[in-house]
Design an enzyme around this catalytic site. Sequence first.
Site, PDB file in Angstrom:
ATOM      1  N   SER A  48       0.987  -1.317  -0.232  1.00 37.97           N
ATOM      2  CA  SER A  48      -0.096   0.119  -0.046  1.00 37.97           C
ATOM      3  C   SER A  48       0.497   1.350  -0.289  1.00 37.97           C
ATOM      4  O   SER A  48       0.388   2.099  -0.813  1.00 37.97           O
ATOM      5  CB  SER A  48      -1.133   0.196   1.422  1.00 37.97           C
ATOM      6  OG  SER A  48      -0.098   0.154   2.709  1.00 37.97           O
ATOM      7  N   ASP A  67       3.208   1.163  11.706  1.00 35.81           N
ATOM      8  CA  ASP A  67       2.854  -0.639  11.739  1.00 35.81           C
ATOM      9  C   ASP A  67       4.149  -1.023  12.642  1.00 35.81           C
ATOM     10  O   ASP A  67       5.364   0.131  12.900  1.00 35.81           O
ATOM     11  CB  ASP A  67       3.453  -1.431  10.213  1.00 35.81           C
ATOM     12  CG  ASP A  67       2.644  -2.221  10.839  1.00 35.81           C
ATOM     13  OD1 ASP A  67       3.781  -2.971  11.261  1.00 35.81           O
ATOM     14  OD2 ASP A  67       2.184  -2.772   9.108  1.00 35.81           O
ATOM     15  N   GLY A  71       3.181  -7.830  11.991  1.00 34.74           N
ATOM     16  CA  GLY A  71       2.058  -8.801  11.977  1.00 34.74           C
ATOM     17  C   GLY A  71       0.493  -8.618  13.093  1.00 34.74           C
ATOM     18  O   GLY A  71       0.973  -8.440  14.325  1.00 34.74           O
ATOM     19  N   ASP A 137      -5.713   0.597   7.824  1.00 36.12           N
ATOM     20  CA  ASP A 137      -5.526  -1.374   7.613  1.00 36.12           C
ATOM     21  C   ASP A 137      -4.860  -1.917   8.258  1.00 36.12           C
ATOM     22  O   ASP A 137      -4.045  -2.655   8.199  1.00 36.12           O
ATOM     23  CB  ASP A 137      -5.364  -1.132   6.081  1.00 36.12           C
ATOM     24  CG  ASP A 137      -4.804  -2.765   5.638  1.00 36.12           C
ATOM     25  OD1 ASP A 137      -6.122  -2.743   5.703  1.00 36.12           O
ATOM     26  OD2 ASP A 137      -3.751  -3.272   3.957  1.00 36.12           O
ATOM     27  N   HIS A 140      -7.685  -6.006  12.394  1.00 44.66           N
ATOM     28  CA  HIS A 140      -8.563  -6.790  12.412  1.00 44.66           C
ATOM     29  C   HIS A 140      -9.682  -7.458  13.233  1.00 44.66           C
ATOM     30  O   HIS A 140     -10.989  -7.506  13.031  1.00 44.66           O
ATOM     31  CB  HIS A 140      -8.784  -7.405  11.420  1.00 44.66           C
ATOM     32  CG  HIS A 140      -9.016  -7.058   9.890  1.00 44.66           C
ATOM     33  ND1 HIS A 140      -7.450  -5.923   9.722  1.00 44.66           N
ATOM     34  CD2 HIS A 140      -8.761  -7.531   8.526  1.00 44.66           C
ATOM     35  CE1 HIS A 140      -7.312  -5.408   8.614  1.00 44.66           C
ATOM     36  NE2 HIS A 140      -8.020  -6.829   7.748  1.00 44.66           N
ATOM     37  N   HIS A 165      -9.741  -0.460   4.733  1.00 43.58           N
ATOM     38  CA  HIS A 165      -9.291  -1.659   3.938  1.00 43.58           C
ATOM     39  C   HIS A 165     -10.193  -2.763   4.740  1.00 43.58           C
ATOM     40  O   HIS A 165     -10.685  -2.857   5.320  1.00 43.58           O
ATOM     41  CB  HIS A 165      -8.140  -1.865   3.897  1.00 43.58           C
ATOM     42  CG  HIS A 165      -7.845  -2.538   2.724  1.00 43.58           C
ATOM     43  ND1 HIS A 165      -6.942  -4.015   2.711  1.00 43.58           N
ATOM     44  CD2 HIS A 165      -8.315  -3.079   1.204  1.00 43.58           C
ATOM     45  CE1 HIS A 165      -6.358  -4.401   1.493  1.00 43.58           C
ATOM     46  NE2 HIS A 165      -8.000  -3.858   0.477  1.00 43.58           N
TER      47      HIS A 165
END
Length: 217
Positions: A48, A67, A71, A137, A140, A165
């Site tokens: 991205s 980030d 992960g 993004d 989640h 996203h």
Amino acid sequence: MDCPIDASLIARTKGFLDPEEGQTLFEIARTASRLGPCLEIGSYCGKSSLYLGAGCRENDAILFSIDHHRGNEEQQPGEAYCDPDLVDARSGRIDTFAFFRETLDQADLEDTVVPIVSRSGTAARQWATPLGLVFIDGGHTFPAAFSDYNAWSGHLMPGGYLLIHDIFFDPAEGGQAPRHIYELACRSGLFNDLGIVRTLAVLQRRTVTMLPADLPT
């Protein structure tokens, strides 16, 4: 205008972004970066960032890329989206930062993209710079997605863009947390809904805020 990043670099960069979504990121970043710097939450290995960074570079603007590079929940060892190539042999943990830096180097984006190796909420604590674009993004789960929305959407300038996203309306196709924060944003009265490109929701911060009672039903 097509994204100027080499297509072979985009193809070999690890990530979960459809090319049509990527082209949309590029086009909106090219517009939004005229307002102010852009910011993404969840860069992973940089797919991205290639599109967003290319759009920002058109205006000699900056993309902040947040980030922790460990992960998200689904990418941990033993989980469905774990990539063994990204597991650090010494620590046994996911570590995507070296891959991300290599992506920026190959795309000549090191003077455009500013990596922030941090959890989103930590980086937001003292943030004071108005933003032309926020791309969510990251994690989640609902707490992670809501925290990202709550921490960063308020930094958008009037006319700025909120991109979310992985919007799935069928739970069988994917997790529902991004959809919930998208719907929350739509109900807030703060944004115009510009539509969804595959799983990428595009919203724009209103210049005049509508109260929930004024929103169409």
